[in-house]
Design an enzyme around this catalytic site. Sequence first.
Site, PDB file in Angstrom:
ATOM      1  N   LYS A  10      -1.014  -7.634  -9.139  1.00 14.86           N
ATOM      2  CA  LYS A  10      -2.021  -7.499  -8.075  1.00 14.86           C
ATOM      3  C   LYS A  10      -1.659  -6.282  -7.222  1.00 14.86           C
ATOM      4  O   LYS A  10      -0.744  -6.327  -6.409  1.00 14.86           O
ATOM      5  CB  LYS A  10      -2.083  -8.736  -7.184  1.00 14.86           C
ATOM      6  CG  LYS A  10      -3.328  -8.737  -6.287  1.00 14.86           C
ATOM      7  CD  LYS A  10      -3.169  -9.533  -5.021  1.00 14.86           C
ATOM      8  CE  LYS A  10      -2.563  -8.749  -3.894  1.00 14.86           C
ATOM      9  NZ  LYS A  10      -3.430  -7.630  -3.385  1.00 14.86           N
ATOM     10  N   PHE A  40       0.809  -1.215   0.000  1.00 16.41           N
ATOM     11  CA  PHE A  40       0.000   0.000   0.000  1.00 16.41           C
ATOM     12  C   PHE A  40       0.842   1.265   0.000  1.00 16.41           C
ATOM     13  O   PHE A  40       0.369   2.330  -0.401  1.00 16.41           O
ATOM     14  CB  PHE A  40      -0.915   0.022   1.231  1.00 16.41           C
ATOM     15  CG  PHE A  40      -0.193   0.343   2.521  1.00 16.41           C
ATOM     16  CD1 PHE A  40       0.049   1.658   2.893  1.00 16.41           C
ATOM     17  CD2 PHE A  40       0.254  -0.669   3.363  1.00 16.41           C
ATOM     18  CE1 PHE A  40       0.729   1.954   4.069  1.00 16.41           C
ATOM     19  CE2 PHE A  40       0.935  -0.382   4.531  1.00 16.41           C
ATOM     20  CZ  PHE A  40       1.166   0.929   4.889  1.00 16.41           C
ATOM     21  N   GLU A  94       8.781  -3.464  13.741  1.00 10.31           N
ATOM     22  CA  GLU A  94       8.718  -2.348  12.801  1.00 10.31           C
ATOM     23  C   GLU A  94       7.415  -1.595  13.055  1.00 10.31           C
ATOM     24  O   GLU A  94       6.329  -2.112  12.793  1.00 10.31           O
ATOM     25  CB  GLU A  94       8.770  -2.858  11.359  1.00 10.31           C
ATOM     26  CG  GLU A  94       8.771  -1.754  10.327  1.00 10.31           C
ATOM     27  CD  GLU A  94       8.799  -2.274   8.891  1.00 10.31           C
ATOM     28  OE1 GLU A  94       9.210  -1.511   7.999  1.00 10.31           O
ATOM     29  OE2 GLU A  94       8.403  -3.442   8.663  1.00 10.31           O
ATOM     30  N   SER A 138       4.817  -6.812   3.789  1.00 10.54           N
ATOM     31  CA  SER A 138       5.141  -7.119   5.182  1.00 10.54           C
ATOM     32  C   SER A 138       5.936  -8.409   5.309  1.00 10.54           C
ATOM     33  O   SER A 138       5.985  -9.234   4.397  1.00 10.54           O
ATOM     34  CB  SER A 138       3.846  -7.247   5.991  1.00 10.54           C
ATOM     35  OG  SER A 138       3.133  -8.411   5.592  1.00 10.54           O
ATOM     36  N   GLU A 160      -4.937  -3.919  -2.084  1.00  7.38           N
ATOM     37  CA  GLU A 160      -6.386  -3.731  -1.981  1.00  7.38           C
ATOM     38  C   GLU A 160      -6.733  -2.417  -1.289  1.00  7.38           C
ATOM     39  O   GLU A 160      -7.894  -1.985  -1.326  1.00  7.38           O
ATOM     40  CB  GLU A 160      -7.022  -4.897  -1.224  1.00  7.38           C
ATOM     41  CG  GLU A 160      -6.607  -5.054   0.220  1.00  7.38           C
ATOM     42  CD  GLU A 160      -5.333  -5.872   0.398  1.00  7.38           C
ATOM     43  OE1 GLU A 160      -5.093  -6.317   1.535  1.00  7.38           O
ATOM     44  OE2 GLU A 160      -4.587  -6.064  -0.590  1.00  7.38           O
ATOM     45  N   CYS A 164       9.549   1.774   3.513  1.00  4.19           N
ATOM     46  CA  CYS A 164      10.420   0.669   3.913  1.00  4.19           C
ATOM     47  C   CYS A 164      11.854   1.130   4.140  1.00  4.19           C
ATOM     48  O   CYS A 164      12.661   0.398   4.700  1.00  4.19           O
ATOM     49  CB  CYS A 164      10.387  -0.443   2.868  1.00  4.19           C
ATOM     50  SG  CYS A 164      11.023   0.052   1.252  1.00  4.19           S
TER      51      CYS A 164
END
Length: 588
Positions: free
Chosen positions: A254, A230, A465, A307, A257, A362
């Site tokens: 993909k 995301f 994290e 993740s 979402e 990240c």
Amino acid sequence: SPSRAPSMRMGVCMWVPRALKLFPAAGGPSRLVAPLLAATAAPSAWRGVHGGSDGGHAGSHAFSSSAASSDPAANPLGVSSAPTVKLLIDGNFVESQSKDFVEVNNPATQEVVSKMPICTDAEFNAAVASAKDAYASWRSSPPLTRSRVMFKFQELIRAHFDELAANVTLEQGKTLADARGDVFRGLEVVEFATTIPTLQQGELVQNVSSGIDTYSIREPLGVVAGICPFNFPAMVPLWMYPVACTAGNTFVLKPSEQDPGASMMLGELAMEAGLPAGVLNIVHGTRDVVNGICDHPDIRAISFVGSDQAGKHVYERGCANGKRVQSNMGAKNHAVVLPDAHEESTVGALTGAAFGAAGQRCMAISAAVFVGAASEMVPKIAAKARGLVVTGGTEPDADVGPMISKQALARAEALIQTGVDQGATLVLDGRGIAGQLDAKYRHGNFLGPTLLDNVTTQMDCYREEIFAPALVCLHADTLEEAIAMVNANPYGNGTAIFTTNGAAARKFQTEIDVGQVGINVPIPVPLPMFSFTGSRGSFRGDLNFYGKAGVNFYTQWKTITARWPESDIPKDVKPAGLDGVGAATPGK
């Protein structure tokens, strides 16, 4: 204040300063961006920009239409229901037949932007089949033909740069300045992709044995897939399919979402740029679609960014099914600050790197190790962070936007509390800041800059994290102790040292066991002529994203050994077409 805003903005966005120079960032939104900034208007505005057939592709709109309400007071945006996000299958944007949808929310307001379908098994299989059918002709196309598509693609991204950035802000929440950086860093990979034919050159050794030549060529893999996070809805998809497709593969993407809009807009531009039907397909879903990508026998390789839990799952399941997998996962990026570091620039750099993009990068600096007297910078960082403006990403003075979801916000707040409970000093607490914002943002997922000092490596706020605008501060007596602390952490995505001592910097870059190192650079993300080289617990696989490693990931070697013995050539007969060669008069 106006006098403060430029320096703050540069601090937050310093990882992509070129984006701020090449594209308009000041003076309010452009005429193209303005309609996209209204919450649920974004998909309709994009259709308005792309009215008509968009290059002749049937079903070319990435979003469905929405019926207007007859009651303006009840519906000031003129939209009675959120549009649905379409699938891209075999060159057509199609409505899913699924009955299951995920709402895409504006994280600053909780307004529903669109509804994303969980695609059916039949739709997923159709996307893979389309990619498989398109592969034979696409891989046979000349490399420069594929490269020219990328030239056109980058031109279209530039032309629609503002709309893309506005959609990123709308769905993901980051400020428009950060959203421009998101789009721009992806654009740089598209520009790199135009050069891929030079990286597909093979190797040849002539006459390895008497009359025998051996040569190796790089060939595409076939159908490959990408699973996106995301936090960079424009950049990460552009890490993937421009490189894969220019190398001759076909692709199934993909998107996340939580913010699929930018991927759909980019997919529409890729089709307009000339990608043939089936070369790029876009499907939507959650865990079942991810598992489908891992299991489908026609998918040869998977690119994943996300993740730890999901990344390990994709790597293990994909590899178990014989697929090549590259998986970028979690991080705990440390900045090591020496006492001789330039104070003003270091404080500004750490403020931007820790709190910019709401810490949802990240490569964000989430842990700072202060060596000796460098600890005196901690309150100055807190003071700088306290002046950052937390608000909706479309606001002209925004420095920190919302987090992606209520769940992410709750998790971050819980980890901050564990730090307090375990003995850390809460120097700056950004929890509950939404209640101080304008009424339209009161329900947003906002966490203000937060700073925990006197953190130890045993605390949960360090071990986990947080992925939020939160910086944990640790202390060391020596550079050696700081290096050991960083190397003991399982992650290896990025790190940085701040110093004016070249010998100390060289010692750090040599002894540190982290894949990407900055020297007085807080977020050392390599430009795409290099590769994104996160390591250890932050990456699984052996070939990283983009650059030469990215091309190698999406291609494989084939080695040919050929023997054409001279004895096979007839002594008195010349090959057809060479009858006149050697004659005094051609044809004689």
